[in-house]
Design a protein around this motif. Structure first.
Motif, short mmCIF file in Angstrom:
data_model
loop_
_atom_site.label_atom_id
_atom_site.label_comp_id
_atom_site.label_asym_id
_atom_site.label_seq_id
_atom_site.Cartn_x
_atom_site.Cartn_y
_atom_site.Cartn_z
N VAL A 91 38.72 -10.07 17.80
CA VAL A 91 37.29 -9.84 17.70
C VAL A 91 37.08 -8.36 17.40
O VAL A 91 37.48 -7.49 18.19
CB VAL A 91 36.55 -10.22 19.01
CG1 VAL A 91 35.07 -9.86 18.91
CG2 VAL A 91 36.72 -11.70 19.31
N ALA A 123 36.08 -12.59 14.49
CA ALA A 123 34.64 -12.53 14.75
C ALA A 123 34.25 -11.07 14.89
O ALA A 123 35.10 -10.17 14.96
CB ALA A 123 34.29 -13.31 16.00
N HIS A 173 34.53 -22.58 13.63
CA HIS A 173 34.46 -21.14 13.86
C HIS A 173 33.27 -20.76 14.76
O HIS A 173 32.94 -19.58 14.86
CB HIS A 173 34.35 -20.38 12.54
CG HIS A 173 35.55 -20.52 11.65
ND1 HIS A 173 36.83 -20.22 12.06
CD2 HIS A 173 35.66 -20.97 10.37
CE1 HIS A 173 37.68 -20.45 11.06
NE2 HIS A 173 36.99 -20.90 10.04
N LEU A 195 31.75 -15.73 12.29
CA LEU A 195 31.01 -15.66 13.55
C LEU A 195 30.73 -14.20 13.89
O LEU A 195 31.63 -13.36 13.91
CB LEU A 195 31.84 -16.30 14.66
CG LEU A 195 31.19 -16.38 16.04
CD1 LEU A 195 29.99 -17.32 16.02
CD2 LEU A 195 32.21 -16.81 17.08
#
Length: 419
Positions: free
Chosen positions: A285, A319, A255, A334
């Protein structure tokens, strides 16, 4: 702590009720006066020891004990000694120097401390007339091994960490390896080696003994020769979006990077609503602009962590990209945080739209956005910040919000506003 994290994710997924969540949270705090989580507050304690500003190995001694009372008395006595101009007068300006700042960064990296200190420590240095930035953290991170696993980077809390050997053990390990400056001033006088000891109560008095020479639990504390990781886990990523900090010490290697479509949200609540509506079952994201120091004072974005964790557990690549902050709680997902320049000041973060392709690569140090059109030529997203600027005394901070510089400059009012 592992059970608490599991319960938080179960609550986010709607699998348990609020009473279950509250019981889990309450069970994680087993004594008054000390937070057991190795986030910002306890990272502050660590920093003060590594920078020679606090009595050795006293940070995680719990209140309501004989030893805590003795340490409190000794701290007061030490203050009086250090302010006696005829004796050991040691003003703070003779303690906080370049080498002590470097020691603070090394301590942060070796223990996996809070990412908030990539702001706070910069501000401390700035106030002392010393200039550091995120490149200093990133460069040192490549050479400083990770010696501790403390929640959220492990299962143990700070009490377990202290019992396994604590800060005295870590300080000795780093000094012996040549990774700390020994030749610094401290509240105890010259030399950081004085911080390789720990206090204990004997016959109603405070005594000292050498710090633990070996870890008492290698699941929590390791030596420099057998660290959890050969580096500290803080990374600097940069690209057309700007510069940001990534903490990977608790993120699995698969990741460490992502390329996925952006999903733009203007608040944590908007993200939560989309999750509950089942709209986030995909790779993406999460982009949250308008969370920087100039916009709303950088609120903690903790609410996002359980939801992103649930999606990652379901097999999606997710993320976070934001000019806000995540503290030490930025666990297994992340997260490129504290993006500078922030969206409010025209940063490209505020021009990203849902569907744009975002890349965050902590290994290569890359943070970019790509789209079919010219992202730079777009208008910045409209930020409705009225609710963040009015009520509950927020008006008092208007001067600070309008004059603060960027996160990489410590989000202070020293120096120019970063635009």
């Amino acid at each position: 702590n592992k059970e608490k994290a599991r319960t938080r994710e179960a609550y986010a997924a709607g699998q348990v009720d609020r009473d279950t969540l509250l019981a889990s949270e309450s069970a994680a705090y087993h004594a008054p006066g000390t937070c057991t989580f190795y986030g910002t507050a306890n990272s502050n304690q660590m920093l003060m020891e590594f920078m020679g500003m606090q009595l050795p190995s006293g940070s995680f001694v719990n209140p309501g004990t004989e030893l805590r009372d003795l340490l409190t008395d000794e701290a007061g006595a030490q203050v009086l000694k250090n302010t006696n101009r005829s004796g050991n007068y040691t003003p703070i300006g003779e303690v906080i120097r370049e080498k002590s700042i470097v020691n603070g960064i090394v301590g942060l990296l070796a223990t996996g401390g809070s990412t908030n200190h990539t702001i706070h420590l910069v501000a401390i240095a700035n106030a002392a007339g010393i200039r550091i930035d995120w490149e200093d953290f990133a460069e040192l991170s490549h050479d400083v091994p990770l010696l501790a696993r403390v929640y959220p980077n492990g299962k143990a809390d700070v009490n377990h960490f202290h019992a396994a050997g604590g800060l005295g053990f870590v300080t000795a390990q780093l000094l012996d390896a040549g990774l700390l400056h020994e030749d610094v001033n401290t509240v105890l006088g010259p030399g950081l080696r004085k911080f390789c000891q720990e206090p204990f109560a004997k016959d109603g008095a405070l005594s000292w003994q050498p710090a633990q020479a070996e870890s008492l639990d290698e699941e929590i504390l390791r030596t420099v020769n057998s660290p959890f990781d050969k580096e500290g886990g803080l990374r600097l990523v940069s690209g057309n979006v700007g510069r940001a900090i990534v903490k990977i010490s608790a993120v699995k290697k698969d990741h460490h990077s992502i390329t996925a479509p952006a999903r733009v949200f203007l608040s944590q609540e908007e993200f939560k609503d989309a999750f509950n509506a089942g709209e986030l079952e995909m790779d993406f994201v999460a982009v949250l602009p308008g969370q920087g120091p100039g916009a709303n004072g950088m609120p903690e974005l903790h609410k996002l962590t359980p939801y992103l964790g649930v999606l990652q557990n379901r097999g999606f690549k997710v993320a976070l990209l934001t000019d806000g902050r995540m503290s030490g709680a930025s666990g297994k997902v992340l997260a490129a945080i504290q993006v500078t320049p922030e969206a409010l000041h025209g940063g490209l973060l505020g021009k990203i739209r849902t569907g744009d392709q975002v890349t965050i690569d902590s290994e290569a140090g890359i943070m970019n956005v790509e789209a079919d059109d010219d992202v730079k030529g777009r208008e910045s997203i409209a930020l409705d910040l009225d609710s963040q600027h009015e009520g509950m005394g927020r008006e008092l901070f208007a001067a600070f919000r309008s004059n603060t510089n960027g996160a990489e400059r410590g989000a202070t009012i020293f120096g120019e506003v970063v635009e």
